[in-house]
Design a protein around this motif. Sequence first.
Motif, PDB file in Angstrom:
ATOM      1  N   ASP A 144       0.863  -1.200   0.000  1.00  0.00           N
ATOM      2  CA  ASP A 144       0.000   0.000   0.000  1.00  0.00           C
ATOM      3  C   ASP A 144       0.893   1.240   0.000  1.00  0.00           C
ATOM      4  OD1 ASP A 144      -2.473  -1.344   0.262  1.00  0.00           O
ATOM      5  OD2 ASP A 144      -2.033  -1.692   2.388  1.00  0.00           O
ATOM      6  N   GLU A 204      -8.358  -6.791 -10.100  1.00  0.00           N
ATOM      7  CA  GLU A 204      -8.216  -6.116  -8.794  1.00  0.00           C
ATOM      8  C   GLU A 204      -8.676  -7.016  -7.655  1.00  0.00           C
ATOM      9  OE1 GLU A 204      -6.900  -3.011  -7.735  1.00  0.00           O
ATOM     10  OE2 GLU A 204      -6.009  -3.492  -9.665  1.00  0.00           O
ATOM     11  N   ARG A 205      -9.754  -7.770  -7.905  1.00  0.00           N
ATOM     12  CA  ARG A 205     -10.262  -8.640  -6.827  1.00  0.00           C
ATOM     13  C   ARG A 205      -9.253  -9.755  -6.525  1.00  0.00           C
ATOM     14  NH1 ARG A 205     -15.030  -7.032  -9.428  1.00  0.00           N
ATOM     15  NH2 ARG A 205     -15.042  -8.754 -10.934  1.00  0.00           N
ATOM     16  N   ASP A 215      -6.377  -8.137  -4.634  1.00  0.00           N
ATOM     17  CA  ASP A 215      -6.770  -7.877  -3.231  1.00  0.00           C
ATOM     18  C   ASP A 215      -6.664  -9.151  -2.407  1.00  0.00           C
ATOM     19  OD1 ASP A 215      -7.275  -5.235  -3.668  1.00  0.00           O
ATOM     20  OD2 ASP A 215      -9.457  -5.459  -3.830  1.00  0.00           O
ATOM     21  N   ARG A 235      -3.089  -9.947  -1.773  1.00  0.00           N
ATOM     22  CA  ARG A 235      -2.555  -8.996  -0.791  1.00  0.00           C
ATOM     23  C   ARG A 235      -2.956  -9.409   0.636  1.00  0.00           C
ATOM     24  NH1 ARG A 235      -5.002  -4.586  -2.505  1.00  0.00           N
ATOM     25  NH2 ARG A 235      -3.443  -4.095  -4.076  1.00  0.00           N
ATOM     26  N   GLN A 236      -4.243  -9.776   0.783  1.00  0.00           N
ATOM     27  CA  GLN A 236      -4.719 -10.186   2.118  1.00  0.00           C
ATOM     28  C   GLN A 236      -4.009 -11.448   2.594  1.00  0.00           C
ATOM     29  OE1 GLN A 236      -9.013 -10.485   2.004  1.00  0.00           O
ATOM     30  NE2 GLN A 236      -9.121  -8.377   1.289  1.00  0.00           N
TER      31      GLN A 236
END
Length: 370
Positions: free
Chosen positions: A188, A262-263, A266, A269-270
């Motif tokens: 981020d 993007e999903r 994400d 990333r999580q």
Amino acid sequence: MTKIIEMSRTHPPLVPAVFDPEYRAAMQAVLSRYTPSEMVGAHRWMGTDADRSAGAVFTGRRLGTQPEPGRVIVTNGTQSAFNMLLGGLVGQGNVLAVESLTYPPILVLAKRFGFIPKGVKMDGEGIIPEALVELCQKDRPKALYLLSTLQNPTTATMSLARRQAIADVARKYDLQIIEDDIYSLLPDDLPPPIAAIAPERSWYMLGVAKTIAAGMKIAYVVAPTAALAEAQFWPGVRATFWMAAPISAAVSTQLIETGGAERVIDAVRQEMVVRHRIVRPMLAGTDFDTKDGALQVWIRLPEAISAADLASNIRVRGVNIGTGDPYALPGETAPQAIRIGIGHAKSHSELDEAIRIIADSHGELLRRHR
Ligand SMILES: Cc1ncc(COP(=O)(O)O)c(C=O)c1O
């Protein structure tokens, strides 16, 4: 066969709960939008208009503004794009400035194309502007290849000031910048890439291998201008092995257009947040570098410990890791260090088991050398 846990690669973790339905839906949409003949009956060249617009959207999120799609080239992976860029921008007998520890395929391509890689000294933020100046004055490089974010192997990441300083040096010494931003989509709050600061001389590369899926083999390249994109790729150069397979290019376009990309990112990333929480406390007894969103950990070893010995001790116990050796330039000595990819393990328990083995082996060697 004994089970080996693979920790030498920087693959992203698999996130099948999100990736599988997104990929299936994208594939189905692509197959209903185009007939197979329309899709695979012709070459993709630099990408269809839709592919190049999707590439502009994808790279635009990092660049701050969407590049004109004529500047975007869809390639079948970063390594493939290197072949075109390094051959074309550097060329035989000329110098390419690289980080003092660089991504190993660059060294393979240097031998193949006959260009000379010269290392620029790094600190915790990556290459040092003053060291780049010195190299420019001495060796007159044609171009600079670097990662400004999560450098491979060290995870060094540049501040905005460092990026600006590197752009200034490149302008002063007329360097082309080949910026590989492949690890930049997970952290981020990053500063923009150097390509956003010096677009007139930057070849910006954003592959999907480290965030969406390694096997898709898609990387978007943004050239300084549409004319330069053509001069380095098609129709400027007659070799065409860098062209993306139509199905992969079309699925990637679809994933970007629908937000599926993007999903997936994400979800990766999580998952990496969870993996960092597992790994960092377990490596507390080592001198390690990593950062939020990094797919790897870089562990520097005390002088007395050989990275090769440590890697082979770890391997005997069923875990495969990398050392600093392949990243060192010809004639240079690699630092005693190991690189551990933390995205590839199939589960948290496998990750836990592997890190325990690495930390134990490290501790044992340390005790032996005291
Ligand atoms: C710095 C860097 N660039 C590029 C790649 C691979 O990119 P691609 O699969 O798009 O060729 C890797 C993978 O290890 C990498 O570490």
